[in-house]
Every structure is written in structure tokens, then in C-alpha cells.
Design an enzyme around this catalytic site. Structure first.
Site, PDB file in Angstrom:
ATOM      1  N   ASP A  62       0.827  -1.212   0.000  1.00 18.69           N
ATOM      2  CA  ASP A  62       0.000   0.000   0.000  1.00 18.69           C
ATOM      3  C   ASP A  62       0.861   1.262   0.000  1.00 18.69           C
ATOM      4  OD1 ASP A  62      -2.226  -1.545  -0.021  1.00 18.69           O
ATOM      5  OD2 ASP A  62      -2.811  -1.156   2.050  1.00 18.69           O
ATOM      6  N   GLY A  63       1.962   1.226   0.750  1.00 22.09           N
ATOM      7  CA  GLY A  63       2.834   2.392   0.810  1.00 22.09           C
ATOM      8  C   GLY A  63       3.415   2.735  -0.551  1.00 22.09           C
ATOM      9  N   ARG A 143       4.656  15.511  25.709  1.00 18.18           N
ATOM     10  CA  ARG A 143       3.850  16.438  26.500  1.00 18.18           C
ATOM     11  C   ARG A 143       2.616  16.819  25.688  1.00 18.18           C
ATOM     12  NH1 ARG A 143       8.465  20.432  25.637  1.00 18.18           N
ATOM     13  NH2 ARG A 143       7.848  21.680  23.817  1.00 18.18           N
ATOM     14  N   THR A 168      -8.746   3.358   7.109  1.00 23.29           N
ATOM     15  CA  THR A 168      -8.280   2.067   7.636  1.00 23.29           C
ATOM     16  C   THR A 168      -6.799   2.117   8.012  1.00 23.29           C
ATOM     17  OG1 THR A 168      -7.916   1.328   5.346  1.00 23.29           O
ATOM     18  CG2 THR A 168      -9.970   0.670   6.415  1.00 23.29           C
ATOM     19  N   TYR A 170      -3.904   5.081   9.898  1.00 22.92           N
ATOM     20  CA  TYR A 170      -3.637   5.682  11.209  1.00 22.92           C
ATOM     21  C   TYR A 170      -4.938   6.056  11.907  1.00 22.92           C
ATOM     22  CZ  TYR A 170      -0.792   8.459  14.517  1.00 22.92           C
ATOM     23  OH  TYR A 170      -0.171   8.960  15.626  1.00 22.92           O
ATOM     24  N   LEU A 172      -7.776   4.498  11.896  1.00 27.07           N
ATOM     25  CA  LEU A 172      -8.331   3.304  12.546  1.00 27.07           C
ATOM     26  C   LEU A 172      -7.567   2.985  13.825  1.00 27.07           C
ATOM     27  CD1 LEU A 172     -10.274   0.880  12.508  1.00 27.07           C
ATOM     28  CD2 LEU A 172      -8.619  -0.318  11.063  1.00 27.07           C
TER      29      LEU A 172
END
Length: 272
Positions: A62-63, A143, A168, A170, A172
Site C-alpha cells: 500500500d505504501g 507532552r 483504515t 492511522y 483506525l
């Protein structure tokens, strides 16, 4: 289709054995084939995509496919993903099925899904696009960082900004909703929000989103990371904004599989 453009992830096909096999199959069928030219960082060199190419074959995961969409930019070539990766939500064809997939493309007009993309602009003239998501997250020490998020001028809180395709990814993982990938909408999902209201917000695809980096405690200047599709990263500081809207460009994905999105997702996630 008679002319193909192969985009290979060299980490997945180091000796180009698979690429050569696909290239030979295309040529032996009387069709034309070109291999992508890439720079030292693995990006397609601008201006090197043949005008006669009708279809891009993306060999990787996919990348690799997302990077190809970004690299091609306005060229907007229809892409077919051949999966050399793991999950492969976007890559439609498993490697062992590449011959039957190509035979289909040789003889029939395929279904092409158009997926919406996002455009982010910042520092007046700088712009970038995302097929999956635009993520704004803290840099450096662990922080709390505060943001002001405006939708059409109204203040909200939030901060993954995702397309349906990216829902679907990050989104998700951060507890956001799964969205049918051809839908037209934008999803905002908080990352580790230090607030009681941590629900995602689903917006119209035509809404304008602005995210402003707020001042830290005791007037401290904050630095945050602005990242497009997990690739291009920029640092923003207190007072800076990024404006996000639907891109005028779309990702065109060739779909040969007859499986529904939900069935594919269930199989990939090993669900019941």
C-alpha cells in the site's frame, strides 16, 4: 489497454526478478511496457512518465501505491496494485494472479475507482497532497500540545485529518471510524486526546479545515510535525496554520476484484 508503466518497490523486488517476469509477459502478449525512472530517494523522476502509458502497475504494498499516486501528481494515471507487501488494502491483485489480471486488462475496459485526496497549504505558498491522511502531532518531548481546529471558520478540537481511503490506516489505529473508500467525506480523529470528548468528527468533503498550533504552557513556543501520507514532513511552530481541503486531483485505482470492501477488510484483518 496496450501500454503499461511499471513502478517497482526495489526493497520488495531487489533483483527486479518479478518486474522482469511481468515485463516479459506484457511484451510476449504484443503490448508495450516501460519501467519507471527513479531518483536516489526512490521517487519517480518528474517528466519521465511516457505520455502513451495507459496504466501503471505498482509492484509493492500500500505504501508503494500511495507514493506512486503522490509522485505522479497531475499525471493521474490509473493504477493497479500488485501486492508484494503484507496487508495490501489498496493493492488489488496478489502476485500469483498477475497473468490473469493482465489478460483482463489486455482485452477489457476495467472498473476505475476515483478516490478523493486532500490538499494542505501552509506558510502561504507551500502545498502538498495526501491520499490517506494529513497528521499533525507533537515533536520532541512527550507532552500535551494544543491546537485550534476550525471548520469553515467555526472552532473545534482535534488531529488526524483522513480521507475515506485513509480511514483504515492511522485513523483506525487511533479509534476512528472505518469509511467506505469511495465515499466523499473528511474524518478528523484526535491522537491520544487529553479530553473527555475524543470522538471522531465526520465532515463534508467540501468543508475547509484550518489547524492552528497553540501556545504552550507559560507562553512556551511549541513545535509540531505536519506529515502528508507518512512521507513528507514539515515542522510548524506556535501561531502557524495549515489549511486543508479536498484536492482537485483524485487517485484512480483499477479494481478487478469482485469482493466488497467489507469482505476484503474482514479477510485482511483476519476477522470473523
Amino acid at each position: 489497454m496496450d501500454c503499461f508503466y511499471i513502478i517497482t518497490n526495489k526493497l520488495k523486488d531487489k533483483d527486479y526478478a518479478i518486474t522482469s517476469q511481468i515485463e516479459q509477459y506484457i511484451q510476449s502478449s504484443g503490448k508495450k511496457c516501460f519501467l519507471s525512472e527513479k531518483d536516489s530517494e526512490g521517487h519517480i523522476i518528474p517528466g519521465t512518465v511516457p505520455k502513451e502509458a495507459e496504466c501503471g502497475l505498482v509492484l509493492g504494498g500500500d505504501g508503494t501505491l500511495i507514493r506512486a499516486v503522490r509522485d505522479l501528481g497531475e499525471r493521474s494515471l490509473p493504477l493497479l496494485g500488485i501486492n508484494l507487501g503484507t496487508l495490501g488494502y489498496l493493492t488489488d491483485v496478489d502476485l500469483e494472479d498477475f497473468e490473469s489480471a493482465l489478460d483482463h486488462l489486455f482485452s477489457e475496459t476495467p472498473v476505475i475507482e476515483e478516490r478523493m485526496m486532500l490538499e494542505g497549504s501552509f506558510r502561504n505558498s507551500r502545498k502538498d497532497m495526501a491520499m490517506n491522511d494529513i497528521v499533525i502531532a507533537r515533536e520532541g518531548k512527550v507532552r500535551i500540545v494544543s491546537f485550534h481546529i476550525y471548520v469553515n471558520g467555526a472552532l473545534l478540537n482535534g488531529v488526524i485529518i483522513s480521507t475515506p481511503t485513509g480511514s483504515t490506516g492511522y485513523n483506525l489505529s487511533a479509534g476512528g471510524p472505518i469509511v467506505e473508500p469511495t465515499a466523499q467525506m473528511i474524518v478528523i480523529t484526535p491522537i491520544c486526546s487529553h479530553a473527555l470528548n475524543t470522538s471522531s468528527i465526520v465532515l463534508s468533503a467540501d468543508d475547509l479545515i484550518e489547524v492552528e498550533v497553540c501556545e504552550g504552557r507559560y507562553g512556551r513556543q511549541e513545535q509540531v510535525s505536519l506529515c502528508f501520507d507518512g512521507a513528507e514532513q514539515t515542522t510548524l511552530v506556535t501561531g502557524e496554520r495549515v489549511c486543508i481541503k479536498r484536492s482537485s486531483h483524485t487517485a484512480k485505482l483499477i479494481k478487478l476484484s469482485k469482493e466488497s470492501f467489507m469482505k476484503t477488510m474482514r479477510k485482511k484483518m483476519k476477522g470473523n
